[in-house]
Design a protein around this motif. Structure first.
Motif, PDB file in Angstrom:
ATOM      1  N   PRO A   1     -23.692  10.929  14.120  1.00  0.00           N
ATOM      2  CA  PRO A   1     -22.521  11.229  13.663  1.00  0.00           C
ATOM      3  C   PRO A   1     -21.078  10.592  13.631  1.00  0.00           C
ATOM      4  O   PRO A   1     -20.477  10.290  12.624  1.00  0.00           O
ATOM      5  N   GLU A   2     -21.121   9.646  14.860  1.00  0.00           N
ATOM      6  CA  GLU A   2     -19.924   8.641  14.959  1.00  0.00           C
ATOM      7  C   GLU A   2     -19.982   7.651  13.770  1.00  0.00           C
ATOM      8  O   GLU A   2     -18.921   7.334  13.470  1.00  0.00           O
ATOM      9  N   ARG A   3     -20.980   7.015  13.577  1.00  0.00           N
ATOM     10  CA  ARG A   3     -21.269   6.113  12.626  1.00  0.00           C
ATOM     11  C   ARG A   3     -21.063   6.787  11.178  1.00  0.00           C
ATOM     12  O   ARG A   3     -20.300   5.986  10.468  1.00  0.00           O
ATOM     13  N   THR A   4     -21.312   7.998  10.888  1.00  0.00           N
ATOM     14  CA  THR A   4     -21.015   8.599   9.667  1.00  0.00           C
ATOM     15  C   THR A   4     -19.392   8.641   9.706  1.00  0.00           C
ATOM     16  O   THR A   4     -18.929   8.406   8.645  1.00  0.00           O
ATOM     17  N   GLU A   5     -18.855   9.118  10.632  1.00  0.00           N
ATOM     18  CA  GLU A   5     -17.378   9.503  10.546  1.00  0.00           C
ATOM     19  C   GLU A   5     -16.529   7.887  10.455  1.00  0.00           C
ATOM     20  O   GLU A   5     -15.794   7.925   9.624  1.00  0.00           O
ATOM     21  N   ARG A   6     -17.212   6.899  11.030  1.00  0.00           N
ATOM     22  CA  ARG A   6     -16.528   5.721  10.766  1.00  0.00           C
ATOM     23  C   ARG A   6     -16.615   5.143   9.307  1.00  0.00           C
ATOM     24  O   ARG A   6     -15.832   4.767   8.771  1.00  0.00           O
ATOM     25  N   MET A   7     -18.044   5.482   8.821  1.00  0.00           N
ATOM     26  CA  MET A   7     -18.241   5.149   7.355  1.00  0.00           C
ATOM     27  C   MET A   7     -17.461   5.578   6.360  1.00  0.00           C
ATOM     28  O   MET A   7     -16.659   5.077   5.611  1.00  0.00           O
TER      29      MET A   7
ATOM     30  N   ILE B   1     -15.550   5.840  -6.265  1.00  0.00           N
ATOM     31  CA  ILE B   1     -15.945   6.501  -5.001  1.00  0.00           C
ATOM     32  C   ILE B   1     -17.248   6.371  -4.816  1.00  0.00           C
ATOM     33  O   ILE B   1     -17.779   6.075  -3.687  1.00  0.00           O
ATOM     34  N   GLY B   2     -18.110   6.598  -5.711  1.00  0.00           N
ATOM     35  CA  GLY B   2     -19.592   6.575  -5.722  1.00  0.00           C
ATOM     36  C   GLY B   2     -20.127   5.304  -5.483  1.00  0.00           C
ATOM     37  O   GLY B   2     -20.968   5.029  -4.603  1.00  0.00           O
ATOM     38  N   HIS B   3     -19.594   4.197  -5.951  1.00  0.00           N
ATOM     39  CA  HIS B   3     -19.990   2.870  -5.801  1.00  0.00           C
ATOM     40  C   HIS B   3     -19.553   2.575  -4.016  1.00  0.00           C
ATOM     41  O   HIS B   3     -20.393   1.899  -3.556  1.00  0.00           O
ATOM     42  N   LEU B   4     -18.587   2.983  -3.716  1.00  0.00           N
ATOM     43  CA  LEU B   4     -18.179   2.590  -2.337  1.00  0.00           C
ATOM     44  C   LEU B   4     -19.164   3.144  -1.469  1.00  0.00           C
ATOM     45  O   LEU B   4     -19.697   2.747  -0.326  1.00  0.00           O
ATOM     46  N   VAL B   5     -19.422   4.789  -1.723  1.00  0.00           N
ATOM     47  CA  VAL B   5     -20.490   5.162  -0.738  1.00  0.00           C
ATOM     48  C   VAL B   5     -21.782   4.748  -0.858  1.00  0.00           C
ATOM     49  O   VAL B   5     -22.655   4.564   0.322  1.00  0.00           O
TER      50      VAL B   5
ATOM     51  N   ARG C   1     -31.359   8.898  -1.849  1.00  0.00           N
ATOM     52  CA  ARG C   1     -31.125  10.285  -1.978  1.00  0.00           C
ATOM     53  C   ARG C   1     -29.470  10.261  -2.981  1.00  0.00           C
ATOM     54  O   ARG C   1     -29.433  10.846  -3.848  1.00  0.00           O
ATOM     55  N   PHE C   2     -28.624   9.657  -2.276  1.00  0.00           N
ATOM     56  CA  PHE C   2     -27.375   9.548  -2.991  1.00  0.00           C
ATOM     57  C   PHE C   2     -27.546   9.178  -4.345  1.00  0.00           C
ATOM     58  O   PHE C   2     -26.818   9.545  -5.263  1.00  0.00           O
TER      59      PHE C   2
END
Length: 167
Positions: A81-87, A108-112, A126-127
């Motif tokens: 979860p820490e990596r997700t938060e940093r991302m 935003i979609g491209h960055l994600v 998935r995304f």
């Protein structure tokens, strides 16, 4: 800060500390009226961002909505979860540093997608399937074809993998 339990605004900060990546401050609070304890997070916001949807509609940027979308893509994946938060913090920082208050949802979609591709391939697929509005299996095949082209032959199994499938 309003107490989430009783709604009182009579709350006090008992403890403050920075997060590991020093992008947020975690505050433990207690409500003087009901005694409820809760945690809040404080983070820097450089500017108010507005998202321009594909339909042309404009809505305020919501970091929590971005986080939920990423968490859905990462559900049941072995990502800290820490990596997700940093991302997510990195994506928000990039959006704020673009210098524009109006951001197209496609940006935003491209960055994600770019960030997820480096974090977890399954979450990326998935995304992408939702973001690109996949309708049939060949849409997945085309996306997976990109991986095969960039990561070599993934379809070849060695002897150990083949015997594991026979078990």
């Amino acid at each position: 800060m309003r107490c989430p339990y009783c709604g009182s605004t009579n709350t006090q900060v008992k403890d403050s500390r920075p997060s590991e990546d020093h992008t947020t401050i975690r505050r433990r609070r207690v409500c003087a009226d009901c005694g409820g304890r809760f945690t809040t997070f404080e983070r820097v916001q450089l500017r108010e961002l507005t998202v321009i949807k594909r339909s042309g509609r404009r809505i305020p940027f919501d970091r929590d909505k971005l986080m939920r979308s990423v968490q859905i893509a990462l559900r049941k994946r072995p990502v800290d979860p820490e990596r997700t938060e940093r991302m997510v913090s990195g994506i928000v920082r990039r959006l704020e540093n673009m210098g524009e208050s109006d951001i197209h949802s496609e940006t935003i979609g491209h960055l994600v997608m770019e960030a997820l591709k480096g974090l977890d391939d399954v979450a990326y697929v998935r995304f992408a399937s939702v973001y690109k509005n996949f309708r049939e299996a060949k849409d997945f095949e085309a996306l997976l074809g990109e991986f095969a082209g960039t990561e070599g032959e993934e379809g070849d199994l060695d002897a150990d993998e083949t015997s594991a499938l026979d078990d």
